[in-house]
Design a protein around this motif. Structure first.
Motif, PDB file in Angstrom:
ATOM      1  N   LEU A 145       0.244  -1.256  -0.038  1.00  0.00           N
ATOM      2  CA  LEU A 145       0.550   0.100  -0.225  1.00  0.00           C
ATOM      3  C   LEU A 145       0.615   1.027  -0.171  1.00  0.00           C
ATOM      4  O   LEU A 145       0.560   2.338  -0.791  1.00  0.00           O
ATOM      5  CB  LEU A 145      -1.261   0.294   1.084  1.00  0.00           C
ATOM      6  CG  LEU A 145      -2.253  -0.721   1.612  1.00  0.00           C
ATOM      7  CD1 LEU A 145      -2.830  -1.375   2.256  1.00  0.00           C
ATOM      8  CD2 LEU A 145      -3.208  -0.939  -0.264  1.00  0.00           C
ATOM      9  N   LEU A 146       2.150   1.480   0.903  1.00  0.00           N
ATOM     10  CA  LEU A 146       2.548   2.339   0.809  1.00  0.00           C
ATOM     11  C   LEU A 146       3.309   2.299  -0.347  1.00  0.00           C
ATOM     12  O   LEU A 146       3.746   3.740  -1.550  1.00  0.00           O
ATOM     13  CB  LEU A 146       3.727   2.314   1.977  1.00  0.00           C
ATOM     14  CG  LEU A 146       2.867   2.637   3.501  1.00  0.00           C
ATOM     15  CD1 LEU A 146       4.528   2.928   4.569  1.00  0.00           C
ATOM     16  CD2 LEU A 146       2.135   3.723   3.341  1.00  0.00           C
ATOM     17  N   GLY A 147       4.073   1.626  -0.973  1.00  0.00           N
ATOM     18  CA  GLY A 147       4.496   1.560  -2.271  1.00  0.00           C
ATOM     19  C   GLY A 147       3.717   1.857  -3.323  1.00  0.00           C
ATOM     20  O   GLY A 147       4.108   2.349  -3.998  1.00  0.00           O
ATOM     21  N   GLY A 148       2.360   1.637  -3.212  1.00  0.00           N
ATOM     22  CA  GLY A 148       1.846   1.452  -4.119  1.00  0.00           C
ATOM     23  C   GLY A 148       1.395   2.718  -3.786  1.00  0.00           C
ATOM     24  O   GLY A 148       0.934   3.920  -5.353  1.00  0.00           O
ATOM     25  N   ALA A 149       1.425   4.038  -3.162  1.00  0.00           N
ATOM     26  CA  ALA A 149       1.233   5.236  -2.971  1.00  0.00           C
ATOM     27  C   ALA A 149       2.323   6.092  -3.566  1.00  0.00           C
ATOM     28  O   ALA A 149       1.897   7.107  -4.083  1.00  0.00           O
ATOM     29  CB  ALA A 149       0.582   5.030  -1.517  1.00  0.00           C
ATOM     30  N   PHE A 150       2.990   5.900  -3.158  1.00  0.00           N
ATOM     31  CA  PHE A 150       4.478   7.244  -3.069  1.00  0.00           C
ATOM     32  C   PHE A 150       4.867   6.941  -4.972  1.00  0.00           C
ATOM     33  O   PHE A 150       5.643   7.364  -5.006  1.00  0.00           O
ATOM     34  CB  PHE A 150       5.445   6.744  -2.542  1.00  0.00           C
ATOM     35  CG  PHE A 150       4.824   7.121  -0.862  1.00  0.00           C
ATOM     36  CD1 PHE A 150       4.983   8.580  -0.844  1.00  0.00           C
ATOM     37  CD2 PHE A 150       5.344   6.488  -0.203  1.00  0.00           C
ATOM     38  CE1 PHE A 150       4.434   8.480   0.626  1.00  0.00           C
ATOM     39  CE2 PHE A 150       4.570   6.883   1.533  1.00  0.00           C
ATOM     40  CZ  PHE A 150       4.511   7.961   1.714  1.00  0.00           C
ATOM     41  N   ALA A 151       5.266   5.026  -5.475  1.00  0.00           N
ATOM     42  CA  ALA A 151       6.140   4.307  -6.457  1.00  0.00           C
ATOM     43  C   ALA A 151       5.531   5.315  -7.794  1.00  0.00           C
ATOM     44  O   ALA A 151       6.127   5.702  -8.845  1.00  0.00           O
ATOM     45  CB  ALA A 151       6.548   3.123  -6.562  1.00  0.00           C
ATOM     46  N   PRO A 152       3.889   5.653  -8.110  1.00  0.00           N
ATOM     47  CA  PRO A 152       3.422   6.081  -9.053  1.00  0.00           C
ATOM     48  C   PRO A 152       3.786   7.856  -9.214  1.00  0.00           C
ATOM     49  O   PRO A 152       3.215   8.208 -10.778  1.00  0.00           O
ATOM     50  CB  PRO A 152       1.756   5.630  -9.368  1.00  0.00           C
ATOM     51  CG  PRO A 152       2.255   4.817  -8.227  1.00  0.00           C
ATOM     52  CD  PRO A 152       2.501   4.680  -7.512  1.00  0.00           C
ATOM     53  N   ASN A 153       4.398   8.049  -8.236  1.00  0.00           N
ATOM     54  CA  ASN A 153       3.979   9.433  -8.367  1.00  0.00           C
ATOM     55  C   ASN A 153       4.974   9.968  -9.454  1.00  0.00           C
ATOM     56  O   ASN A 153       4.669  12.010 -10.003  1.00  0.00           O
ATOM     57  CB  ASN A 153       3.951  10.085  -6.705  1.00  0.00           C
ATOM     58  CG  ASN A 153       2.742   9.978  -6.443  1.00  0.00           C
ATOM     59  OD1 ASN A 153       1.526   9.220  -7.056  1.00  0.00           O
ATOM     60  ND2 ASN A 153       2.701   9.718  -4.896  1.00  0.00           N
TER      61      ASN A 153
END
Length: 347
Positions: free
Chosen positions: A228-236
């Motif tokens: 969830l954290l990686g999915g929130a930060f990586a795409p940005n």
């Protein structure tokens, strides 16, 4: 008017529009409801955990705990950006308690790192988020790799599932930072929070579950938390233009051109903690999370008016770009600075 002066002026114009729309006002009802509700869910999971006892159904609770801890992390992020309270003291300690006591992460370590990222997103040598790590985000980092890691770099995009370990990596980095002798504000409070939280967590798991099930519970919780954290930060930011170390860019373009929004509804906003509105968040870091959606039309219209490229895509589309970009980083023919912005300033 010189180009850079013009963009500073246009950001001031946008800021006036945002302020006039009331989008920087505190949203106390929203945040108090969110904080109380999330902490109640956290407590509820542990109550059910105690009643359920020695059962493999505990893994369902582990997944739920991963989701709740991610939401607490997002709340700590909002508080660190002074989105919740008018008082800096209240924001600072709310972020420290949520991050340290509930989640087990060092607020001081993360704040230092994240502040540098916001100041220079995707700028080589200044943004710690694109420095050397499990992934090589720039050709400079890739060229300095040797042996097996160098050979794996050309396929590193297919290792994106490694974000499952992001939560564990953050915990390890927090502990390492606390043990480091460099100055850290409120180090001892953070040490008490994190050691107490970790010790209590492990103790409760082992009191209720046998070692094997306790390890499975920990693994499921940590993997979903990291996802969830990686999915929130990586795409940005991954796959957006990389800024050369010596290039100076005005604030407006620096934040918009290096950031990517993720389209989606309420579920996307919930899963990403509002960071799907990354452009608006970078332009106005202290804007309360629920106001980011309302600010988007103003920002998009402003960018169109001044011919500044505004990027928004789906989550799947973002990950397609990320995989292609990471796999192409090691190729010598790739120029990470090839973008209209860099070309404009080079000339």
């Amino acid at each position: 008017m010189p180009r850079r002066t013009r963009y500073v002026s246009t950001y001031t114009e946008l800021a006036h529009q945002v302020r006039a729309a009331g989008l920087l006002r505190r949203r106390y009802a929203y945040y108090w409801t969110k904080i109380i509700g999330t902490i109640a869910a956290f407590a509820g999971i542990w109550v059910v955990f105690a009643f359920l006892g020695d059962s493999w159904f505990q893994l369902v609770l582990a997944a739920g705990l991963g989701v709740v801890l991610a939401q607490l992390t997002f709340l700590g992020h909002d508080s660190a950006h002074r989105q919740i309270f008018a008082s800096h003291h209240w924001n600072d300690w709310t972020a420290r308690v949520l991050s340290g006591l509930f989640v087990g992460l060092s607020h001081g370590w993360w704040m230092n790192k994240h502040s540098r990222h916001h100041a220079n997103p995707n700028k080589e040598g200044a943004d710690p988020d694109i420095g050397p790590s499990a992934f090589a985000f720039t050709p400079t980092v890739a060229q300095n790799r040797r042996g097996l890691t160098a050979r794996l770099t050309r396929w590193q995009g297919y290792f994106v599932p490694l974000i499952l370990f992001m939560g564990l990596a953050l915990h390890i980095a927090s502990i390492q930072r606390l043990m480091h002798r460099q100055q850290l504000k409120h180090r001892w409070w953070e040490a008490v929070f994190i050691t107490g939280r970790f010790g209590g967590y492990v103790t409760v798991l082992l009191l209720v579950l046998p070692p094997g099930k306790a390890a499975a519970f920990f693994g499921v919780q940590m993997a979903l938390f990291g996802l969830l954290l990686g999915g929130a930060f990586a795409p940005n930011h991954v796959g957006m233009p990389i800024v050369p170390p010596d290039l100076k860019i005005d604030f407006l373009q620096r934040q918009v051109l290096m950031s990517r929004n993720i389209a989606g509804g309420r579920l996307t906003s919930f899963a990403m903690g509002g960071l799907n509105y990354q452009i608006e968040h970078h332009l106005f870091p202290n804007m309360p999370r629920p106001n980011l959606r309302r600010a988007q039309p103003l920002v998009r219209e402003h960018c169109a008016k001044h011919n500044i490229h505004y990027t928004e895509t789906s989550l799947a589309g973002a990950y397609r770009v990320i995989v292609r970009y990471l796999n192409a980083v090691e190729h010598a023919t790739m120029d990470p600075f090839r973008c209209p912005l860099a070309t404009q300033y080079r000339s």
